[in-house]
Design a protein around this motif. Structure first.
Motif, PDB file in Angstrom:
ATOM      1  N   ALA A   1       2.100 -39.138  29.619  1.00 24.34           N
ATOM      2  CA  ALA A   1       0.754 -38.566  29.507  1.00 24.34           C
ATOM      3  C   ALA A   1       0.226 -38.265  30.903  1.00 24.34           C
ATOM      4  O   ALA A   1      -0.139 -39.170  31.648  1.00 24.34           O
ATOM      5  CB  ALA A   1      -0.178 -39.526  28.777  1.00 24.34           C
ATOM      6  N   LEU A   2       0.214 -36.998  31.255  1.00 23.04           N
ATOM      7  CA  LEU A   2      -0.222 -36.561  32.585  1.00 23.04           C
ATOM      8  C   LEU A   2      -1.375 -35.579  32.395  1.00 23.04           C
ATOM      9  O   LEU A   2      -1.261 -34.386  32.635  1.00 23.04           O
ATOM     10  CB  LEU A   2       0.950 -35.933  33.337  1.00 23.04           C
ATOM     11  CG  LEU A   2       2.128 -36.888  33.572  1.00 23.04           C
ATOM     12  CD1 LEU A   2       3.330 -36.150  34.102  1.00 23.04           C
ATOM     13  CD2 LEU A   2       1.728 -38.012  34.526  1.00 23.04           C
TER      14      LEU A   2
ATOM     15  N   VAL B   1       5.896 -34.839  26.791  1.00 20.05           N
ATOM     16  CA  VAL B   1       5.121 -34.733  28.026  1.00 20.05           C
ATOM     17  C   VAL B   1       3.816 -34.018  27.701  1.00 20.05           C
ATOM     18  O   VAL B   1       3.841 -32.871  27.224  1.00 20.05           O
ATOM     19  CB  VAL B   1       5.886 -33.964  29.120  1.00 20.05           C
ATOM     20  CG1 VAL B   1       5.030 -33.830  30.380  1.00 20.05           C
ATOM     21  CG2 VAL B   1       7.204 -34.660  29.442  1.00 20.05           C
ATOM     22  N   ALA B   2       2.695 -34.672  27.935  1.00 11.37           N
ATOM     23  CA  ALA B   2       1.390 -34.079  27.660  1.00 11.37           C
ATOM     24  C   ALA B   2       0.703 -33.749  28.978  1.00 11.37           C
ATOM     25  O   ALA B   2       0.635 -34.590  29.874  1.00 11.37           O
ATOM     26  CB  ALA B   2       0.520 -35.042  26.850  1.00 11.37           C
TER      27      ALA B   2
ATOM     28  N   LEU C   1       3.649 -30.919  25.294  1.00 11.88           N
ATOM     29  CA  LEU C   1       2.442 -30.808  24.492  1.00 11.88           C
ATOM     30  C   LEU C   1       1.325 -30.201  25.327  1.00 11.88           C
ATOM     31  O   LEU C   1       0.884 -30.795  26.313  1.00 11.88           O
ATOM     32  CB  LEU C   1       2.009 -32.187  23.982  1.00 11.88           C
ATOM     33  CG  LEU C   1       3.067 -32.982  23.204  1.00 11.88           C
ATOM     34  CD1 LEU C   1       2.495 -34.320  22.774  1.00 11.88           C
ATOM     35  CD2 LEU C   1       3.564 -32.188  22.011  1.00 11.88           C
ATOM     36  N   LEU C   2       0.904 -29.014  24.928  1.00 12.95           N
ATOM     37  CA  LEU C   2      -0.151 -28.296  25.645  1.00 12.95           C
ATOM     38  C   LEU C   2      -1.400 -28.227  24.783  1.00 12.95           C
ATOM     39  O   LEU C   2      -1.335 -27.858  23.602  1.00 12.95           O
ATOM     40  CB  LEU C   2       0.305 -26.868  25.961  1.00 12.95           C
ATOM     41  CG  LEU C   2       1.164 -26.669  27.211  1.00 12.95           C
ATOM     42  CD1 LEU C   2       1.736 -25.266  27.208  1.00 12.95           C
ATOM     43  CD2 LEU C   2       0.344 -26.902  28.462  1.00 12.95           C
TER      44      LEU C   2
ATOM     45  N   LEU D   1       4.200 -30.586  35.308  1.00  8.10           N
ATOM     46  CA  LEU D   1       5.318 -29.705  35.639  1.00  8.10           C
ATOM     47  C   LEU D   1       6.413 -30.465  36.374  1.00  8.10           C
ATOM     48  O   LEU D   1       7.606 -30.231  36.162  1.00  8.10           O
ATOM     49  CB  LEU D   1       4.831 -28.532  36.488  1.00  8.10           C
ATOM     50  CG  LEU D   1       3.837 -27.563  35.836  1.00  8.10           C
ATOM     51  CD1 LEU D   1       3.532 -26.407  36.780  1.00  8.10           C
ATOM     52  CD2 LEU D   1       4.360 -27.042  34.504  1.00  8.10           C
ATOM     53  N   THR D   2       6.025 -31.377  37.249  1.00  8.48           N
ATOM     54  CA  THR D   2       7.008 -32.196  37.967  1.00  8.48           C
ATOM     55  C   THR D   2       7.838 -33.010  36.990  1.00  8.48           C
ATOM     56  O   THR D   2       9.067 -33.082  37.099  1.00  8.48           O
ATOM     57  CB  THR D   2       6.286 -33.130  38.959  1.00  8.48           C
ATOM     58  OG1 THR D   2       5.588 -32.351  39.923  1.00  8.48           O
ATOM     59  CG2 THR D   2       7.276 -34.029  39.678  1.00  8.48           C
ATOM     60  N   ALA D   3       7.162 -33.637  36.021  1.00  2.00           N
ATOM     61  CA  ALA D   3       7.886 -34.432  35.028  1.00  2.00           C
ATOM     62  C   ALA D   3       8.790 -33.545  34.175  1.00  2.00           C
ATOM     63  O   ALA D   3       9.929 -33.927  33.867  1.00  2.00           O
ATOM     64  CB  ALA D   3       6.888 -35.179  34.150  1.00  2.00           C
ATOM     65  N   LEU D   4       8.321 -32.372  33.793  1.00  2.00           N
ATOM     66  CA  LEU D   4       9.140 -31.467  32.990  1.00  2.00           C
ATOM     67  C   LEU D   4      10.423 -31.079  33.709  1.00  2.00           C
ATOM     68  O   LEU D   4      11.505 -31.053  33.115  1.00  2.00           O
ATOM     69  CB  LEU D   4       8.342 -30.210  32.638  1.00  2.00           C
ATOM     70  CG  LEU D   4       7.247 -30.339  31.574  1.00  2.00           C
ATOM     71  CD1 LEU D   4       6.490 -29.025  31.448  1.00  2.00           C
ATOM     72  CD2 LEU D   4       7.837 -30.741  30.231  1.00  2.00           C
TER      73      LEU D   4
END
Length: 442
Positions: free
Chosen positions: A296-297, A193-194, A222-223, A201-204
């Motif tokens: 990819a967000l 998750v990027a 991925l930050l 955060l929702t996807a995480l």
């Protein structure tokens, strides 16, 4: 030019609110929507809960228009999903506006009639021409509320697609995934998750919940920044309780070990191995291997291509109206709120043209429906000639509880300075609420 209508581009929350305000003032208005329904973009994230209550999602002029139809307002304290917002509010609102709304009408260009952007002579005396395919619609003003949902940022850390990104497109999604509807795509797999915004955060949270239930599911966050910093938001200091609750749940998932965090990772390349799995390589040479799916967000950007013949005054960084950009710039923006603004911050050198709603923020994040409703109230007043009402600001936005801008890179912090996420931010603490998946009001 009173004989010509005001054309609103987009039948989303802000566009339909603009039409309601214009209609209430007796203005001729025509809404052009590329999709086949009201809130077409909202309906695409139908599974996601908003972090605004119904009380903050209904425009006042729209409610007055709907009142005449017998519409029943939802419970003010409830939190709708995207599907509920579209079905219970946007669709009835479009129906109440009647033939003022046209679906399947994609705007391909806007220009000053008979003059390209270079010509000065007689420009102010001519109306605007809106191109819908081969059709030409003459307009006295154009309110662009087309949003940014159709233009997600790429995975690449420099704002352009990473090498190999397009070739791996079937393994990459640029929207919040509906994990509950399609668990087989993610269960037992390694997902990267990027992004660091509310969508990420929702996807995480959704994927971490899946990882708890399905053995073998791995989530890698991925930050681009050097540390999570304020990515989790203001928590209990957020004046939108559901927004704060999202950050707290994401933080809990990371601290519990359900999410592996990789910081300072700005994607430069995507490579497919012989086994079909992906390797992501950062601009610094770091590699994340064995990835099955990428979410990819990394934000959205405005599509300005069909406004190429219009004279716009845009900030060179955010691509937002130049007078608005300093108020929303994430590099410097403090305390997660936006100073009140309206028509004067949204106007351009081209008379009668306004970018409103999410598109007015350009590449800046964290837009709320309340902001769009106040924007179009002010813009509609100006178009109708009520300049006093246009100058009046009638909005106070809830604070996020996070002080200091996010920026492209985290700035070093003084050793004795309190950290934003630990200090409780700058705002009062609201009560918590039981929200599972939440996102912004795009």
């Amino acid at each position: 030019m009173d004989e010509f209508p005001v054309v609103v581009v987009g039948a989303g929350p802000t566009g339909l609110a603009a039409a309601a305000h214009l209609a209430e003032r007796g203005e001729r208005v025509l809404v052009l929507e590329a999709g086949d329904r009201a809130g077409a973009a909202v309906a695409r994230w139908h599974h996601v809960w908003l972090f605004s209550r119904w009380s903050e999602l209904v425009d006042p002029a729209a409610e007055r228009l709907l009142g005449a139809t017998g519409w029943v307002r939802p419970d003010d304290d409830g939190y709708p999903t995207g599907a509920e917002w579209a079905d219970r509010y946007l669709t009835p609102l479009a129906e109440a506006l009647g033939d003022r709304v046209r679906f399947g009408a994609r705007v391909t260009g806007v220009a000053r009639r008979g003059r390209d952007r270079v010509v000065d002579a007689g420009r102010a005396d001519e109306p605007l021409t809106v191109h819908v395919g081969d059709e030409r619609i003459t307009a006295r003003a154009v309110v662009d509320a087309s949003g940014t949902y159709g233009s997600p940022n790429p995975l690449g850390g420099d704002g352009l697609p990473a090498a190999g990104e397009e070739a791996a497109a079937e393994r990459i999604t640029y929207r919040v995934p509906d994990v509950a509807a399609d668990p087989s795509r993610y269960a037992g797999r390694r997902i990267a998750v990027a992004g660091s915004g509310h969508s990420a955060l929702t996807a995480l949270v959704a994927l971490a919940d899946l990882a708890e239930r399905e053995p073998g599911t791995e989530v890698v966050w991925l930050l681009r920044r050097g540390e999570p910093g304020t990515a989790f938001g203001g928590g209990e200091a957020d004046q939108l309780p559901a927004r704060g609750a999202l950050g707290l749940r994401a933080r809990k998932a990371v601290e519990a070990g359900h999410v592996e965090t990789v910081t300072g990772f700005r994607t430069a390349a995507v490579e497919r191995g012989d086994d079909g799995r992906l390797t992501l390589t950062s601009s610094g040479g770091h590699r994340v291997t064995g990835v099955d799916e990428v979410v990819a967000l990394t934000g959205f950007r405005p599509d300005l291509s069909w406004l190429s013949e219009i004279r716009l005054d845009l900030d060179p960084v955010l691509q937002a109206p130049a007078a608005l950009a300093p108020l929303v710039d994430p590099n410097v923006h403090s305390c997660g709120t936006v100073y009140p603004h309206g028509e004067s911050e949204l106007r351009h050198p081209e008379p009668g043209v306004y970018l409103v709603g999410m598109k007015s923020y350009g590449r800046a994040p964290t837009f709320l429906a309340l902001t769009g409703y106040e924007q179009v109230r002010s813009v509609a007043a100006a178009i109708a000639g009520d300049h006093e009402a246009a100058r009046r600001v009638e909005l106070v936005l809830p604070e996020t509880g996070v002080c200091g801008g996010s920026g492209a890179f985290d700035a070093p912090q003084e050793p004795d300075a309190p950290r934003d996420q630990d200090s409780g931010g700058c705002c009062g603490a609201p009560s918590s609420v039981p929200i599972t998946l939440v996102t912004g009001d795009r």
